[in-house]
Design an enzyme around this catalytic site. Sequence first.
Site, mmCIF file in Angstrom:
data_model
loop_
_atom_site.group_PDB
_atom_site.id
_atom_site.type_symbol
_atom_site.label_atom_id
_atom_site.label_comp_id
_atom_site.label_asym_id
_atom_site.label_seq_id
_atom_site.Cartn_x
_atom_site.Cartn_y
_atom_site.Cartn_z
ATOM 1 C CG ASP A 10 -1.895 1.179 1.381
ATOM 2 O OD1 ASP A 10 -2.311 1.507 0.165
ATOM 3 O OD2 ASP A 10 -2.113 1.757 2.404
ATOM 4 C CG LEU A 11 1.667 5.693 -1.977
ATOM 5 C CD1 LEU A 11 3.160 5.297 -2.235
ATOM 6 C CD2 LEU A 11 1.133 6.367 -3.362
ATOM 7 C CG ASP A 12 -1.703 7.213 0.822
ATOM 8 O OD1 ASP A 12 -0.823 7.688 0.371
ATOM 9 O OD2 ASP A 12 -2.832 7.722 0.602
ATOM 10 C CB THR A 18 0.051 11.138 1.309
ATOM 11 O OG1 THR A 18 -0.760 9.912 1.170
ATOM 12 C CG2 THR A 18 1.323 11.100 0.310
ATOM 13 C CE LYS A 46 -4.219 5.160 9.301
ATOM 14 N NZ LYS A 46 -3.542 4.589 10.263
ATOM 15 C CB SER A 115 -1.991 2.545 -3.537
ATOM 16 O OG SER A 115 -2.603 3.885 -3.262
ATOM 17 C CB ALA A 116 -7.498 3.096 -2.473
ATOM 18 C CE LYS A 146 -5.696 -1.446 -0.666
ATOM 19 N NZ LYS A 146 -4.458 -0.636 -0.330
ATOM 20 C CD GLU A 170 -3.489 -2.029 3.201
ATOM 21 O OE1 GLU A 170 -3.462 -1.065 3.877
ATOM 22 O OE2 GLU A 170 -3.687 -1.696 1.846
ATOM 23 C CG ASP A 171 -1.802 2.627 6.578
ATOM 24 O OD1 ASP A 171 -2.245 2.146 5.693
ATOM 25 O OD2 ASP A 171 -1.725 3.739 7.012
#
Length: 217
Positions: A10-12, A18, A46, A115-116, A146, A170-171
């Site tokens: 995942d990115l964020d 971000t 989130k 990522s979304a 997700k 993932e966070d």
Amino acid sequence: MRQIKACLFDLDGVIVDTAKYHYIAWKELASNLGFEFTEEDNERLKGVSRMTSLNILLEIGGITLSDEEKHRLAEKKNENYRTFILKMQPDEILDGAKEFLQELKAKGIKIALGSASKNAMTILERLELTELFEAIIDGTKVTEAKPNPEVFLKGAEALNVDPSECVVFEDAEAGVEAALAGNMKCVGIGSPVVLGKANLVIDGLHQMTYEKLMELN
């Protein structure tokens, strides 16, 4: 048991934070609509898509709008957010993330982004990380949010590996659920209370090594 061949990120909150920019942009939108949007409220956004986030925001403010108006506001929020990310620098990469990605690449592990975010490419370019990813599956390539595993399944497909050979980082709780629903192992980044379903929970990628990854086999 299958050997781990790929990692999907995942990115964020995993590679870069971000979230602060999203929060400022959403807070500004709420303020313009005449209500307060708190950091606690922001936790609910989130890992969910832009339109779902907007619906949650409007629900908090007790506001009902037409679909047309919603799309206009979502676009306005995104424009605000983009003004921040277009100024991002490589020093905003979270601690240990680049080093772990480089270590994986050196060991022959395939890497994809899941990522979304529809701004994922812009962010990766600003951070100078694009070349470390063999596949980038972002919000422009998926229709399901997700905890639906679509984004990760498409990542596995793009890397030409079986989902059972993938580990997801993932966070968000919805992201952990998406990884498990896709028959993948998952490393949660954040609170063990929130991400307890993950196979392993760490504070950040600075705590991750190739050896630790292989222990998930």
